[in-house]
Design an enzyme around this catalytic site. Structure first.
Site, short mmCIF file in Angstrom:
data_model
loop_
_atom_site.label_atom_id
_atom_site.label_comp_id
_atom_site.label_asym_id
_atom_site.label_seq_id
_atom_site.Cartn_x
_atom_site.Cartn_y
_atom_site.Cartn_z
CG ASP A 42 89.55 14.08 132.71
OD1 ASP A 42 89.00 13.81 133.78
OD2 ASP A 42 89.91 13.22 131.87
CB CYS A 80 84.47 10.48 135.19
SG CYS A 80 85.68 11.28 134.15
CG HIS A 136 81.20 8.20 133.05
ND1 HIS A 136 82.52 8.58 133.14
CD2 HIS A 136 81.21 6.86 132.79
CE1 HIS A 136 83.29 7.54 132.93
NE2 HIS A 136 82.53 6.49 132.71
CG HIS A 229 87.45 13.25 128.95
ND1 HIS A 229 87.83 12.33 128.01
CD2 HIS A 229 87.36 12.58 130.13
CE1 HIS A 229 87.96 11.14 128.60
NE2 HIS A 229 87.69 11.27 129.89
#
Ligand SMILES: *[C@@H]1O[C@H](CO)[C@@H](O)[C@H](O)[C@H]1NC(C)=O
Ligand SMILES: *[C@@H]1O[C@H](CO)[C@@H](O)[C@H](O)[C@H]1NC(C)=O
Ligand SMILES: *[C@@H]1O[C@H](CO)[C@@H](O)[C@H](O)[C@H]1NC(C)=O
Ligand SMILES: *[C@@H]1O[C@H](CO)[C@@H](O)[C@H](O)[C@H]1NC(C)=O
Length: 560
Positions: A42, A80, A136, A229
């Protein structure tokens, strides 16, 4: 006698340089290149200082670009899960079921298990494969997790984000409890609690790099950072106090925290390069830095990151979400110290790096990414490869975004259009105290100190000025708005990189519009169903000793 000793001493730096360059030639012949990817989470497009911002500096990341190549038009899916899925599979999210949103920790799904991933391919070619940090891509069952998907080793977390010190997370939806999420392979890892996670992950990357030569295997390492993030809802931005002190000139307390978080990330890049240099591995390495997607400037997980002057942000179909900060360095690149201006997609890294490692890929992989190694490693002005990139095709979220040559097609958008504009601007006050000595800060960075020995020409202040100026994005002043919620939008990015001038109603462009619309339909017909599954109570950490753990014993499609 005295004179002789003196002249030998004077010659020494030269001698060691010759030795180093001979060593790399013998090594490259016998050994595959190390692959090191450092990923930010991010981070904003404008938050690397090579683009010209001076609110805080990123001298190490910038140095990677000044000595290597700035990936000027690196594209990634805008969230993500799809972005990481595209990197590891070399495929568009519509081909791995990750085209809609992200995997929440309590959802029983993951990246399609039938996709062959980059770490599997490199492991089969003899690499030791390591993931440090975020995954993730699903953990409902063990077979979705990193060490079952090609990584020999994983140290980090399975979910979307964790607290920077406590390494636990609570999901934004429903009423799931807080869960600890940090592992070494499959084992919950509890040591070093309270250490700032950017440092912790960097320590581990350093250890792997240090111990690599004894393994006599080439290294494949993804250092997948949490930073910048947000860490949790109550205290979203977290940085060590001493780092924060370096940014007292920034008035906005959240932006000050963000600067400190990015600064620790920049330091991490420096430490990785230094570790590779100290163990003589740099001369045979390819190092890539990039952010998984654009910054969320506003809305959920907002971190104050800036994608200026690009429109939009994370989770949007616009350049601010898709065109990400990135750079590559390797002595294997013939042309260094310039911008790589061709569009390159994260899904290209798999075939591109495989080529660099001499790995032949089976055509049954059906990759969407293309091999750009000849262009990346070749001459500065290598002709551009005609390019299509499907950024998004999400029929659940009703959004399509496609790049074809110089044109970009957008139909539909996210969050009711809230992100369909420029969301930040570049601060011209609150300047970093090093802003006036920017060039010196870059040259004195840990990265520059190591990479300079590979250069024939020094990076002078002039070269820094020229490159930094050419990295600035200039928006066109032609304006014709488009409401992507209601109509199709078409932009010519070659003259309008900021997507301000809608050409969808221009007669001259009706043909390209029809072609792109049709192309989206064609791609849609080859899409697999989105993998998303609803929440499962069984995922609640309170049922798993307060950790986020595998929670699906049954296959998701098997009858209950
Ligand atoms: C919240 O938790 C309770 C008990 O743990 C459960 O019965 C309820 O369905 C949950 N609510 C939601 C919205 O999931
Ligand atoms: C070896 O390193 C030198 C600089 O030290 C560089 O110019 C050369 O391209 C490298 N050669 C190979 C084959 O990597
Ligand atoms: C554009 O969006 C509309 C509304 O969601 C949809 O009906 C149409 O199929 C989309 N066009 C393409 C080419 O996907
Ligand atoms: C791969 O798996 C996905 C989802 O699990 C499925 O939709 C797709 O058809 C599979 N592809 C192949 C080639 O088996």
């Amino acid at each position: 006698m005295r004179f002789v000793i003196l002249s030998v001493l004077l010659l020494l730096p030269n001698l060691s340089w010759v030795e180093a360059s001979e060593k790399n030639e013998t090594r490259t012949a016998s050994k595959l290149p190390n692959i090191i990817i450092v990923m930010a989470d991010d981070m904003g497009f404008d938050d690397i200082s090579i683009r010209g911002a001076r609110e805080f500096l990123t001298p190490n990341i910038d140095a990677l670009a000044y000595h290597g190549r700035l990936l000027d038009r690196l594209y990634a899916p805008s969230m993500c899960t799809p972005s990481r899925g595209a990197l590891l599979s070399g495929k568009y999210p519509i081909h791995t079921g990750t085209q809609h949103s992200v995997i929440l920790n309590e959802e029983p799904w993951g990246l399609a298990l039938n996709a062959t991933l980059m770490p599997e391919i490199f492991r089969d070619a003899g690499y030791s494969t390591n993931l440090v940090g975020k995954w993730h891509l699903g953990f409902v069952r063990p077979e979705y997790t990193p060490t079952y998907r090609g990584f020999d080793y994983h140290y980090g977390y399975w979910g979307g984000y964790i607290d920077y010190y406590q390494r636990r997370s609570q999901m934004p939806s429903d009423n799931y409890s807080m869960g600890y999420d940090f592992r070494r392979n499959m084992q919950v890892e509890c040591t070093d609690r309270g250490v700032y996670v950017t440092d912790l992950l960097t320590n581990e990357a350093e250890r792997i790099i240090r111990e690599q030569p004894a393994k006599e295997q080439p290294l494949f390492l993804i250092l997948s950072h949490l930073a910048p993030h947000t860490g949790n809802e109550i205290d979203p931005l977290q940085a060590p106090e001493e780092e924060l002190q370096k940014f007292v000139h920034i008035n906005d307390p959240n932006r000050r925290l963000y600067a400190a978080m990015v600064s620790k990330l920049d330091e991490s890049v420096g430490r990785v390069i230094t570790a590779l240099a100290r163990t003589d591995q740099l001369e045979n390495s390819i190092v890539i830095f990039y952010s998984d997607n654009g910054a969320p400037s506003v809305g959920i997980f907002a971190n104050t990151g800036s994608n200026w002057p690009l429109k939009g942000q994370k989770d949007s179909p616009w350049e601010g979400g898709l065109r990400v900060a990135g750079a590559i360095w390797s002595p294997l690149l013939k042309a260094r110290g310039n911008l790589f201006t061709q569009p390159i997609y994260v899904g290209d890294f798999l075939p591109t790096l495989a080529h660099a490692a001499g790995i032949e890929l089976d055509s049954s992989l059906h990759l969407d990414g293309i091999d750009l190694w000849p262009q990346l490693s070749g001459p500065k002005d290598a002709p551009h490869v005609p390019r299509e990139i499907l950024h998004q095709l999400d029929d659940v979220g009703r959004m399509q975004s496609l790049l074809l040559g110089q044109y970009k097609y957008v139909n539909g958008t996210t969050s009711k259009g809230q992100y369909d504009q420029l969301l930040t601007y570049r601060k011209l006050d609150d300047l970093d105290p090093r802003a006036s000595i920017y060039g010196m800060a870059v040259r004195n960075s840990a990265v520059s100190k190591e990479l300079a020995s590979f250069d024939i020409q020094q990076i002078t202040q002039d070269r820094i000025d020229i490159l930094s100026r050419s990295a600035a994005v200039i928006c066109s002043d032609m304006q014709r708005g488009c409401n992507a919620l209601l109509e199709e939008c078409l932009y010519d990015l070659s003259t309008d990189p900021c997507e301000q001038n809608n050409l969808a109603y221009s007669k001259q462009h009706s043909e390209i519009l029809a072609i792109m619309r049709q192309r989206v339909q064609q791609l849609r017909s080859g899409a697999v169903a989105p993998g998303n599954r609803p929440n499962e109570r069984d995922a609640d950490p309170s049922l798993h000793e307060c950790t986020w753990d595998n929670f699906g014993v049954k296959a998701p499609c098997a009858g209950k």
